[in-house]
Design an enzyme around this catalytic site. Structure first.
Site, PDB file in Angstrom:
ATOM      1  N   HIS A   1     -17.250 -41.135  10.716  1.00  0.00           N
ATOM      2  CA  HIS A   1     -18.708 -41.097  10.859  1.00  0.00           C
ATOM      3  C   HIS A   1     -19.074 -40.618  12.264  1.00  0.00           C
ATOM      4  O   HIS A   1     -18.278 -40.738  13.195  1.00  0.00           O
ATOM      5  CB  HIS A   1     -19.294 -42.495  10.653  1.00  0.00           C
ATOM      6  CG  HIS A   1     -19.204 -42.980   9.234  1.00  0.00           C
ATOM      7  ND1 HIS A   1     -18.710 -44.207   8.894  1.00  0.00           N
ATOM      8  CD2 HIS A   1     -19.556 -42.384   8.073  1.00  0.00           C
ATOM      9  CE1 HIS A   1     -18.761 -44.361   7.578  1.00  0.00           C
ATOM     10  NE2 HIS A   1     -19.260 -43.257   7.052  1.00  0.00           N
ATOM     11  N   GLY A   2     -20.287 -40.096  12.399  1.00  0.00           N
ATOM     12  CA  GLY A   2     -20.792 -39.775  13.727  1.00  0.00           C
ATOM     13  C   GLY A   2     -20.534 -38.334  14.153  1.00  0.00           C
ATOM     14  O   GLY A   2     -20.040 -37.511  13.376  1.00  0.00           O
TER      15      GLY A   2
ATOM     16  N   ASP B   1     -25.685 -47.553   0.903  1.00  0.00           N
ATOM     17  CA  ASP B   1     -24.525 -46.971   1.587  1.00  0.00           C
ATOM     18  C   ASP B   1     -23.714 -48.098   2.245  1.00  0.00           C
ATOM     19  O   ASP B   1     -24.283 -48.980   2.901  1.00  0.00           O
ATOM     20  CB  ASP B   1     -25.051 -45.989   2.658  1.00  0.00           C
ATOM     21  CG  ASP B   1     -23.961 -45.126   3.257  1.00  0.00           C
ATOM     22  OD1 ASP B   1     -22.918 -44.927   2.598  1.00  0.00           O
ATOM     23  OD2 ASP B   1     -24.171 -44.626   4.386  1.00  0.00           O
TER      24      ASP B   1
ATOM     25  N   GLY C   1     -18.578 -39.106   6.011  1.00  0.00           N
ATOM     26  CA  GLY C   1     -18.397 -38.456   7.317  1.00  0.00           C
ATOM     27  C   GLY C   1     -18.417 -36.947   7.199  1.00  0.00           C
ATOM     28  O   GLY C   1     -17.637 -36.249   7.842  1.00  0.00           O
ATOM     29  N   SER C   2     -19.335 -36.423   6.376  1.00  0.00           N
ATOM     30  CA  SER C   2     -19.289 -34.995   6.065  1.00  0.00           C
ATOM     31  C   SER C   2     -20.326 -34.148   6.786  1.00  0.00           C
ATOM     32  O   SER C   2     -20.646 -33.047   6.338  1.00  0.00           O
ATOM     33  CB  SER C   2     -19.414 -34.792   4.548  1.00  0.00           C
ATOM     34  OG  SER C   2     -18.236 -35.242   3.936  1.00  0.00           O
ATOM     35  N   SER C   3     -20.846 -34.657   7.883  1.00  0.00           N
ATOM     36  CA  SER C   3     -21.718 -33.794   8.682  1.00  0.00           C
ATOM     37  C   SER C   3     -20.881 -32.676   9.289  1.00  0.00           C
ATOM     38  O   SER C   3     -19.706 -32.878   9.622  1.00  0.00           O
ATOM     39  CB  SER C   3     -22.408 -34.608   9.787  1.00  0.00           C
ATOM     40  OG  SER C   3     -23.551 -35.248   9.251  1.00  0.00           O
TER      41      SER C   3
HETATM   42  P1  13P Z   1     -21.831 -38.411   8.997  1.00  0.00           P
HETATM   43  O1  13P Z   1     -21.809 -39.310  10.189  1.00  0.00           O
HETATM   44  O2  13P Z   1     -20.749 -37.364   9.114  1.00  0.00           O
HETATM   45  O3  13P Z   1     -23.145 -37.789   8.757  1.00  0.00           O
HETATM   46  O4  13P Z   1     -21.438 -39.286   7.716  1.00  0.00           O
HETATM   47  C1  13P Z   1     -22.402 -40.064   7.066  1.00  0.00           C
HETATM   48  C2  13P Z   1     -21.798 -41.021   6.076  1.00  0.00           C
HETATM   49  O5  13P Z   1     -20.661 -40.923   5.661  1.00  0.00           O
HETATM   50  C3  13P Z   1     -22.681 -42.094   5.595  1.00  0.00           C
HETATM   51  O6  13P Z   1     -22.021 -42.996   4.760  1.00  0.00           O
HETATM   52  O1  G3H Z   2     -22.248 -45.164   7.501  1.00  0.00           O
HETATM   53  C1  G3H Z   2     -22.724 -44.431   8.322  1.00  0.00           C
HETATM   54  C2  G3H Z   2     -24.104 -43.907   8.208  1.00  0.00           C
HETATM   55  O2  G3H Z   2     -24.213 -42.810   9.081  1.00  0.00           O
HETATM   56  C3  G3H Z   2     -25.145 -44.959   8.480  1.00  0.00           C
HETATM   57  O3  G3H Z   2     -25.128 -45.318   9.798  1.00  0.00           O
HETATM   58  O4  G3H Z   2     -24.997 -47.829   9.863  1.00  0.00           O
HETATM   59  O5  G3H Z   2     -25.930 -46.487  11.788  1.00  0.00           O
HETATM   60  O6  G3H Z   2     -27.220 -46.718   9.651  1.00  0.00           O
HETATM   61  P1  G3H Z   2     -25.859 -46.691  10.299  1.00  0.00           P
HETATM   62 ZN    ZN Z   3     -19.962 -43.342   5.131  1.00  0.00          ZN
END
Ligand code: 13P
Ligand code: G3H
Ligand code: ZN
Length: 342
Positions: free
Chosen positions: A186-187, A83, A221-223
């Protein structure tokens, strides 16, 4: 270890019209929760590790956790994905370990923070495509930038993806999948109210899908940041401010328009934290980590199962036999970077 390539997972998803959740892992309990959810719902799945996850867990531990996952769950098609790779070197190290897919996030410079120019993005992404496809490994690129900064990753600046540039980017790089920026971040703190179509630019997905019908689109960012998970955390002493995530029904709309990979990390973090806070509050005398990690694992599994059902991947785990990395490499060599989906 017999992992499937992400390309094959996404091609199959496209043929049958569903999306595949890509869930982030850092430890044993997350891998177990995701694999158990996949077995329970009979789903193919993408497990992904960020650079932070690789540093936290150590590459060798991550590799062997995934090896164990394929041994214990042989019937599940699972891809292992890097990722937000920040450079060709990071992607190369992932390929060397045995990842079957890498993301070259050239939307940011290699500090993972500074927004990068289009030509830089094309150059580094193309370099990764050449290297990865030679090994049969899938490549995801990103055009446009998400909002939000997580653990110092991300620019905090939103640049929605331009559909004209997306066409040029895919043609010049040969990526298998394209992450698009549509206003998510994200987040946990994505939106201050339920996002409408002004804030969440789903029309960009529709437009790009019309122009690039065979490119697999990715939503980062799809949570969904479910209120019930936030409430559990806050009930047991947490302090999460009121917030909204990406509604599941919007993701389902995206899936109708070419979204094949949906990135979810935060929802698992929220589920685990709520369960651990609850366990601590209910029996302050307990100190066996299994006492709080078991409910944390179960809570993550429940979220993953719900997403697998909602994205439509449930029931598709055993639809196809894995194509090996060397066979995939031959296909790229014979057909070019943009494979024909059969
Ligand atoms: P979330 O923070 O919305 O779960 O997104 C995760 C993500 O895009 C990881 O690459
Ligand atoms: O890219 C965002 C993912 O939620 C991963 O997060 O870099 O804190 O492991 P992280
Ligand atoms: Zn991401």
């Amino acid at each position: 270890m017999a992992l499937v390539t992400m390309r094959q997972l996404l091609d199959e998803a496209a043929k049958a019209g569903y999306g595949v959740g890509a869930f982030n892992v850092n430890n044993l309990e997350q891998v177990q929760a995701i694999m158990e959810a996949a077995r329970e719902t009979q789903s193919p799945v993408i497990i992904q590790a960020s650079r932070g996850a690789r540093k936290y867990a150590n590459d060798r531990f991550l590799y062997h956790l995934m090896e164990a996952a394929t041994e214990v769950y042989p019937e599940i098609s699972v891809a292992l994905h890097q990722d937000h790779g920040n450079s060709p070197e990071t992607c190369k190290s992932a390929i060397d370990i045995g990842f079957t897919s890498v993301m070259m996030d050239g939307s940011l410079m290699d500090d993972g923070k500074t927004p990068a120019g289009f030509e830089y993005n094309v150059r580094v992404t193309r370099e990764v495509v050449e290297m990865a496809h030679e090994a049969g490994v899938t490549v995801e690129g990103e055009l446009g930038t998400l909002g939000g900064i997580e653990d110092g990753v991300g620019s905090g600046e939103v640049n929605l993806t331009d559909p004209d540039q997306a066409v040029e980017f895919v043609n010049r790089t040969g990526v298998d999948a394209l992450a698009v920026a549509i206003g998510t971040s994200h987040g946990a703190y994505k939106f201050t109210k339920e996002p409408d179509r002004e804030v969440l630019a789903m029309h960009i997905i529709e437009e790009i899908n019309e122009r690039l019908p065979t490119t697999h689109l990715v939503m980062h960012g799809s949570s969904s940041v479910p209120k019930e998970l936030v409430d559990i955390i806050n009930r047991y002493g947490g302090e999460i401010r009121p917030t909204w995530g990406v509604p599941v029904h919007e993701i389902q709309e995206g899936i109708k328009h070419g979204v094949r990979k949906i990135n979810v990390d935060t929802d698992l973090r929220l589920a685990a934290t709520g369960a651990i806070r609850k366990a601590f509050a209910e029996d302050p005398g307990e100190f066996d980590p299994r006492y709080y990690l078991k409910p944390a694992r179960a809570a993550m599994q429940q979220v993953v199962e719900a997403r697998m059902e909602a994205f439509g991947q449930a029931g598709h785990a055993t639809d196809y036999d894995p194509i090996s990395l060397p066979d995939m490499a031959v296909r790229y060599k014979e057909q070019g970077h943009q494979l024909t989906v059969t």
